[in-house]
Write a protein that holds these residues in place. Sequence first.
Motif, PDB file in Angstrom:
ATOM      1  N   ARG A  58       0.823  -1.204   0.000  1.00  0.00           N
ATOM      2  CA  ARG A  58       0.000   0.000   0.000  1.00  0.00           C
ATOM      3  C   ARG A  58       0.863   1.263   0.000  1.00  0.00           C
ATOM      4  O   ARG A  58       0.373   2.355   0.234  1.00  0.00           O
ATOM      5  CB  ARG A  58      -0.935   0.010   1.224  1.00  0.00           C
ATOM      6  CG  ARG A  58      -2.071  -1.017   1.140  1.00  0.00           C
ATOM      7  CD  ARG A  58      -3.061  -0.597   0.056  1.00  0.00           C
ATOM      8  NE  ARG A  58      -4.190  -1.505  -0.038  1.00  0.00           N
ATOM      9  CZ  ARG A  58      -4.280  -2.519  -0.889  1.00  0.00           C
ATOM     10  NH1 ARG A  58      -3.267  -2.744  -1.724  1.00  0.00           N
ATOM     11  NH2 ARG A  58      -5.349  -3.280  -0.930  1.00  0.00           N
ATOM     12  N   ALA A  69      -4.417   0.538  -8.086  1.00  0.00           N
ATOM     13  CA  ALA A  69      -4.675  -0.410  -6.997  1.00  0.00           C
ATOM     14  C   ALA A  69      -6.100  -0.264  -6.485  1.00  0.00           C
ATOM     15  O   ALA A  69      -6.775  -1.269  -6.180  1.00  0.00           O
ATOM     16  CB  ALA A  69      -3.677  -0.186  -5.862  1.00  0.00           C
ATOM     17  N   GLY A  70      -6.591   0.943  -6.398  1.00  0.00           N
ATOM     18  CA  GLY A  70      -7.962   1.153  -5.959  1.00  0.00           C
ATOM     19  C   GLY A  70      -8.970   0.552  -6.912  1.00  0.00           C
ATOM     20  O   GLY A  70      -9.993   0.002  -6.491  1.00  0.00           O
ATOM     21  N   ARG A  72      -8.757  -2.063  -8.482  1.00  0.00           N
ATOM     22  CA  ARG A  72      -8.823  -3.524  -8.314  1.00  0.00           C
ATOM     23  C   ARG A  72      -9.616  -3.930  -7.076  1.00  0.00           C
ATOM     24  O   ARG A  72      -9.913  -5.106  -6.893  1.00  0.00           O
ATOM     25  CB  ARG A  72      -7.401  -4.092  -8.231  1.00  0.00           C
ATOM     26  CG  ARG A  72      -6.610  -3.950  -9.530  1.00  0.00           C
ATOM     27  CD  ARG A  72      -5.336  -4.775  -9.503  1.00  0.00           C
ATOM     28  NE  ARG A  72      -4.359  -4.240  -8.571  1.00  0.00           N
ATOM     29  CZ  ARG A  72      -3.414  -3.358  -8.891  1.00  0.00           C
ATOM     30  NH1 ARG A  72      -3.350  -2.877 -10.138  1.00  0.00           N
ATOM     31  NH2 ARG A  72      -2.539  -2.917  -7.999  1.00  0.00           N
ATOM     32  N   GLU A  73      -9.937  -2.966  -6.226  1.00  0.00           N
ATOM     33  CA  GLU A  73     -10.705  -3.270  -5.027  1.00  0.00           C
ATOM     34  C   GLU A  73     -12.195  -3.332  -5.351  1.00  0.00           C
ATOM     35  O   GLU A  73     -12.676  -2.666  -6.275  1.00  0.00           O
ATOM     36  CB  GLU A  73     -10.469  -2.194  -3.955  1.00  0.00           C
ATOM     37  CG  GLU A  73      -9.034  -2.117  -3.469  1.00  0.00           C
ATOM     38  CD  GLU A  73      -8.652  -3.344  -2.656  1.00  0.00           C
ATOM     39  OE1 GLU A  73      -9.424  -3.739  -1.768  1.00  0.00           O
ATOM     40  OE2 GLU A  73      -7.565  -3.897  -2.936  1.00  0.00           O
ATOM     41  N   ALA A  74     -12.940  -4.112  -4.560  1.00  0.00           N
ATOM     42  CA  ALA A  74     -14.377  -4.238  -4.781  1.00  0.00           C
ATOM     43  C   ALA A  74     -15.076  -2.886  -4.648  1.00  0.00           C
ATOM     44  O   ALA A  74     -16.036  -2.593  -5.367  1.00  0.00           O
ATOM     45  CB  ALA A  74     -14.973  -5.237  -3.789  1.00  0.00           C
ATOM     46  N   SER A  75     -14.579  -2.065  -3.727  1.00  0.00           N
ATOM     47  CA  SER A  75     -15.180  -0.749  -3.516  1.00  0.00           C
ATOM     48  C   SER A  75     -14.745   0.264  -4.557  1.00  0.00           C
ATOM     49  O   SER A  75     -15.320   1.357  -4.655  1.00  0.00           O
ATOM     50  CB  SER A  75     -14.801  -0.225  -2.125  1.00  0.00           C
ATOM     51  OG  SER A  75     -13.397  -0.003  -2.048  1.00  0.00           O
ATOM     52  N   ARG A  77     -11.808   1.728  -4.460  1.00  0.00           N
ATOM     53  CA  ARG A  77     -10.847   2.652  -3.855  1.00  0.00           C
ATOM     54  C   ARG A  77     -10.206   1.989  -2.643  1.00  0.00           C
ATOM     55  O   ARG A  77     -10.694   0.976  -2.140  1.00  0.00           O
ATOM     56  CB  ARG A  77     -11.528   3.960  -3.458  1.00  0.00           C
ATOM     57  CG  ARG A  77     -12.636   3.808  -2.443  1.00  0.00           C
ATOM     58  CD  ARG A  77     -13.320   5.155  -2.192  1.00  0.00           C
ATOM     59  NE  ARG A  77     -14.302   5.056  -1.120  1.00  0.00           N
ATOM     60  CZ  ARG A  77     -15.568   4.680  -1.277  1.00  0.00           C
ATOM     61  NH1 ARG A  77     -16.006   4.358  -2.488  1.00  0.00           N
ATOM     62  NH2 ARG A  77     -16.382   4.621  -0.238  1.00  0.00           N
ATOM     63  N   LEU A  78      -9.118   2.581  -2.160  1.00  0.00           N
ATOM     64  CA  LEU A  78      -8.369   2.033  -1.039  1.00  0.00           C
ATOM     65  C   LEU A  78      -8.759   2.650   0.298  1.00  0.00           C
ATOM     66  O   LEU A  78      -8.367   2.146   1.348  1.00  0.00           O
ATOM     67  CB  LEU A  78      -6.861   2.248  -1.255  1.00  0.00           C
ATOM     68  CG  LEU A  78      -6.249   1.625  -2.504  1.00  0.00           C
ATOM     69  CD1 LEU A  78      -4.768   1.979  -2.582  1.00  0.00           C
ATOM     70  CD2 LEU A  78      -6.438   0.120  -2.498  1.00  0.00           C
ATOM     71  N   GLN A 101     -13.290   7.800  -8.426  1.00  0.00           N
ATOM     72  CA  GLN A 101     -13.312   6.536  -7.696  1.00  0.00           C
ATOM     73  C   GLN A 101     -14.085   6.623  -6.388  1.00  0.00           C
ATOM     74  O   GLN A 101     -14.201   5.620  -5.681  1.00  0.00           O
ATOM     75  CB  GLN A 101     -11.881   6.072  -7.418  1.00  0.00           C
ATOM     76  CG  GLN A 101     -11.135   5.620  -8.671  1.00  0.00           C
ATOM     77  CD  GLN A 101      -9.774   5.017  -8.345  1.00  0.00           C
ATOM     78  OE1 GLN A 101      -9.054   5.511  -7.480  1.00  0.00           O
ATOM     79  NE2 GLN A 101      -9.423   3.944  -9.047  1.00  0.00           N
TER      80      GLN A 101
END
Length: 456
Positions: A58, A69-70, A72-75, A77-78, A101
């Motif tokens: 991170r 990277a965000g 790729r997240e389900a939401s 964003r990180l 995002q």
Amino acid sequence: MPADSTGPSVAVVGAGLRGSAYAARVPASGRGRVVAVAEPDPVRRERFAAEHGIPPERAFPGWRELVAAGAREASGRLADGVIIATQDAEHAEPAVLLAGQGYHILLEKPMATTEADAERVVAAVERAGTMLAVCHVLRYTPYTRLIRRLIGEGRIGTPISVQHLEPVGWWHHAHSYVRGNWRREDESGPMLMTKSVHDVDWLVHVMGELPSRVSSFGRLSHLRPENRPDGAADRCLDCPLEPGCAYSAKRLYLSCLGDPEREGWPLGAVTHDATEAGVLAALREGPYGRCVYACDNDVVDHQVVNMEFPSGATGTFTVTAFSPYAQRQTRIFGSAGCLEGDGVRISLRDFVTGELETFDTGSEHEAPDGRHDAADAALADAFVEALATGDPSPLSSDGRQSLDSHRVVWAAEHARRAGTVVDIASPPGGPARAVDTPARAAGGGSPHPPAKGTRR
């Protein structure tokens, strides 16, 4: 106080002085946590990640990697929010993408280096339905709240004129605006924007209205090649005149050693090696060792902005390199009294009684040398509170209000270059929105109605 592991999460884009200061307050508030960082300097990135317990996956070398990277997240964003404190030219692009995002954004000033990019940022935030706060830290001080309350209570009657001075400091100007990152307009922007947009915003905030007309004068008068003393070398370390020069880099940066705060800034911008050998090496090889009369700077070293407000009030703002590094100084003249302040203390003269009343907002606002650490903390606290509650009211301004203040600066710069008076146009789509007056902010009606046909 430890950070709340269930509180709002924050990512940081740009772990330099400003980004690190805001980020440090997130866990210190006890309500939030810092979970990701994007910073190209590996030393800063590693230090920041270690301070906040951020895992390697991170800690990114740039904001583009954080955006990817965000995605790729389900939401998508990180984190819940993001602090953007990159160099000025890299404010708009990450802000637009991160708003898309779904991040709520705390954005270092200036919000962008062009009006078109600033409009793109605001439009992106409005499309996403997220919050945007630009770091107009001067709004968040006890000193500012007190001035607004005094005006709102009618203590000086109707504000008629205001004088505001930003004394940058000769060595600070040399550090940031001659040798440093803000020395060239094509790399950052005009000094009125990069240094003083939040002074213009502060005047709007205190006076309760946007200027309707502006003019401006200023130039790069002294710190230029034709004023280079005879016999001066290209670098301070080689210069026989260095001991008697007001802008000696050797004197400035070596004097920081042993002082933890000054080793953080200004020395931290020069080198990570806070030793005599490290400083001398940086001055020998890097930009901060150059003669101030032999740099590639082109921003002004002094400027004045003249303002006329819709109510008929007038204002002047002066920014100058040729001063001590000190608090901003302000005088506001009203129909029934006047006040004068230096960022901490305020004196108010009542025209009816003739009495002089003094107020002291204390050391919680700024240190005597002009730093605004406590205001930074108050702004960061407001951002975390807004994230935690979903309520933007702790934030003193939104994207549209910041865009209005930035437009005043762009108008002033146009006036300076063209040698004219500029009428500040209404934003696209309609007339300018009314700015909240100090009286409304203080919780009461205006003690002095605006002149007929004007907008407050």
